[in-house]
Design a protein around this motif. Structure first.
Motif, PDB file in Angstrom:
ATOM      1  N   GLU A 266      22.842  -9.524 -34.705  1.00 54.70           N
ATOM      2  CA  GLU A 266      22.462 -10.302 -35.890  1.00 54.70           C
ATOM      3  C   GLU A 266      23.200  -9.746 -37.096  1.00 54.70           C
ATOM      4  O   GLU A 266      23.339  -8.520 -37.237  1.00 54.70           O
ATOM      5  CB  GLU A 266      20.942 -10.266 -36.056  1.00 54.70           C
ATOM      6  N   GLU A 278      21.090  -6.086 -36.876  1.00 53.83           N
ATOM      7  CA  GLU A 278      20.744  -5.279 -35.699  1.00 53.83           C
ATOM      8  C   GLU A 278      21.593  -5.720 -34.506  1.00 53.83           C
ATOM      9  O   GLU A 278      22.157  -6.815 -34.504  1.00 53.83           O
ATOM     10  CB  GLU A 278      19.257  -5.389 -35.351  1.00 53.83           C
ATOM     11  N   ASN A 280      21.279  -6.150 -30.341  1.00 50.90           N
ATOM     12  CA  ASN A 280      20.387  -6.151 -29.178  1.00 50.90           C
ATOM     13  C   ASN A 280      21.212  -6.086 -27.894  1.00 50.90           C
ATOM     14  O   ASN A 280      22.168  -6.860 -27.746  1.00 50.90           O
ATOM     15  CB  ASN A 280      19.548  -7.430 -29.153  1.00 50.90           C
TER      16      ASN A 280
HETATM   17 MG    MG Z   1      16.468  -9.388 -34.762  1.00 47.55          MG
END
Ligand code: MG
Ligand code: ATP
Length: 415
Positions: A266, A278, A280
């Protein structure tokens, strides 16, 4: 028949990934805390385990006497465990060190700074009484969030000094493992960071044997609770910004050492350029990969993710077949309460741009807003497609506004 191990509990949003595994004629084992009621259609073997304890999970697998060809997760909290299983059984997977970084927002920021990739000011908070000194260093507006939560759980914005006590109180009351087991991970650790402004995007990447394939950018719209309201793929964005975002994501994934996995990064496009929110270490959820990317470009990231875990070629799955647009809009009532009625105008079903509507919550079910509950505001979702992403985005918004109405028992309301 190849055998694949899915790590993590399964809920309705994930049916699409199990369907894909079945299309690939895989033997599917699921290892998790819960067995979904609809599981028997897709799951050949269920292994009950407490995935919050990785040594427990590894021991169960050791005793199973079954050889898997691959291990995969589509569930953020099991990214680290999945890497550990891959390493333990010598299967393709993300290095444990990289998985640990991606499961920890503080470690991610540290790596970004270490590799001199543009970052934002941040500070680790392990004791809420040190919040004031962090504010002195970073200023307002700022965000405080748990280092290892997901699904927008426990994200608080601090706009000025007057918010501090209220936010501290909310954190103490709501960010507890009793409220949500998610908060067991790195319990009591928060990251305090500058609030970044600018349009937000998410970027899907499939990494195999060191090759980082940036598949595409999705535009994300969030609400005041930092929960997603709409995703549109491919993001309506100019070529230059597209290039800047992709370059930043590639640098960050390389710095982290992510490999043999799918990632969902993101990022916000600020006036100073792209800044990471962030990273992931798993595929993006919210129907981006099960619906939007296939509808918009014919790319099958779900299949590619499974193929990476089986060490198979991903070339066909990740190559675009056409260039259209698709958008998902979440149906969120204006306030918390109990659903009194769902009204969907039949005109909706005649629209050629309409793809599907789904009710996550039925009449009589409750809608809760943060911080009383996280990720419980959605009553359902609607997906639209069109020849371009801009058009699909507009269609999804208009269809929800015009054809869908939810009345609540409490107070006056609709969507
Ligand atoms: Mg997020
Ligand atoms: N520093 C920041 N500045 C501005 N907005 C932020 C910041 N950190 C988080 N947000 C907003 O809050 C949302 C959720 O934060 P983040 O992605 O870190 O949490 P998460 O719980 O892991 O999310 P997800 O729903 O993707 O699992 C972000 O998508 C973004 O909109």
């Amino acid at each position: 028949m190849k055998k694949i191990l899915f790590v993590g509990s399964m809920y309705d949003q994930k049916i699409g990934v199990l369907k894909e595994a079945k299309k690939m004629r895989l033997f599917v084992a699921l290892m998790g805390n819960d067995y979904p009621s609809w599981g028997s259609k897709y799951i050949d073997l269920y292994i009950k385990s407490n995935n919050y304890d990785s040594s427990d999970a590894l021991e169960i697998l050791d005793n199973l006497n079954l050889k898997f060809d691959g291990v995969v997760t589509f569930w953020d909290r099991d990214v680290e465990l999945t890497s550990k299983i891959a390493e333990h059984f010598d299967l393709p997977g993300c290095p444990v060190k990289a998985a640990t970084i991606m499961r920890n927002k503080y470690l991610t920021r540290k790596v970004i700074s270490k590799y001199k990739i543009p970052n934002i000011p941040y500070k680790l908070i392990t004791d809420l009484s040190t919040l004031n000194s962090a504010i002195k260093k970073i200023g307002y507006p700022a965000i405080i969030k748990p280092v290892s939560a997901s699904s927008s759980k426990g994200i608080f914005k601090i706009n000025s000094e007057k918010d501090i006590d209220e936010v501290k109180e909310k954190i103490i009351k709501t960010i507890t493992p009793e409220k949500d087991k998610m908060f067991l991970y790195n319990k009591g650790k928060f990251i305090f960071e500058q609030f970044i402004t600018g349009q937000e995007y998410s970027v899907e990447s499939v990494i195999q044997n060191g090759n980082i394939n940036i598949i595409g950018i999705t535009e994300k719209i969030t609400n005041n609770q930092f929960e997603e309201v709409q995703h549109t793929h491919p993001a309506p964005i100019d070529k230059n910004n597209e290039k800047r975002i992709k370059e930043t994501v590639k640098k960050v994934l390389k710095a982290i050492g992510a490999d043999n996995c799918t990632t969902h990064t993101e990022i916000k496009l600020t006036k100073e350029g792209p800044r990471i929110v962030e990273v992931n270490g798993r595929m993006g959820g919210d129907y981006i990969n099960t619906d939007l990317v296939p509808l918009a470009r014919g790319i099958n990231i779900v299949r590619a993710t499974l193929q990476v875990s089986l060490n198979e070629s991903i070339r066909d799955a990740i190559s675009p077949k056409f260039n259209k647009g698709a958008s998902v809009r979440f149906i969120i009532p204006s306030h918390a309460g109990t659903i009194k009625s769902w009204k969907i105008d039949k005109e909706l079903f005649k629209k050629k741009e309409f793809v599907k509507i789904h009710k996550d919550k039925k009449v009589g079910e409750k809608i809760l807003f943060p911080p009383n509950a996280f990720h419980d505001t959605r009553a359902g979702y609607l997906i639209a497609k069109n020849s371009t992403a801009e058009k699909a985005k507009k269609n999804a918004q208009e269809f929800v506004d015009k054809y869908v109405r939810i009345d609540m028992y409490d107070k006056k309301s609709n969507c």
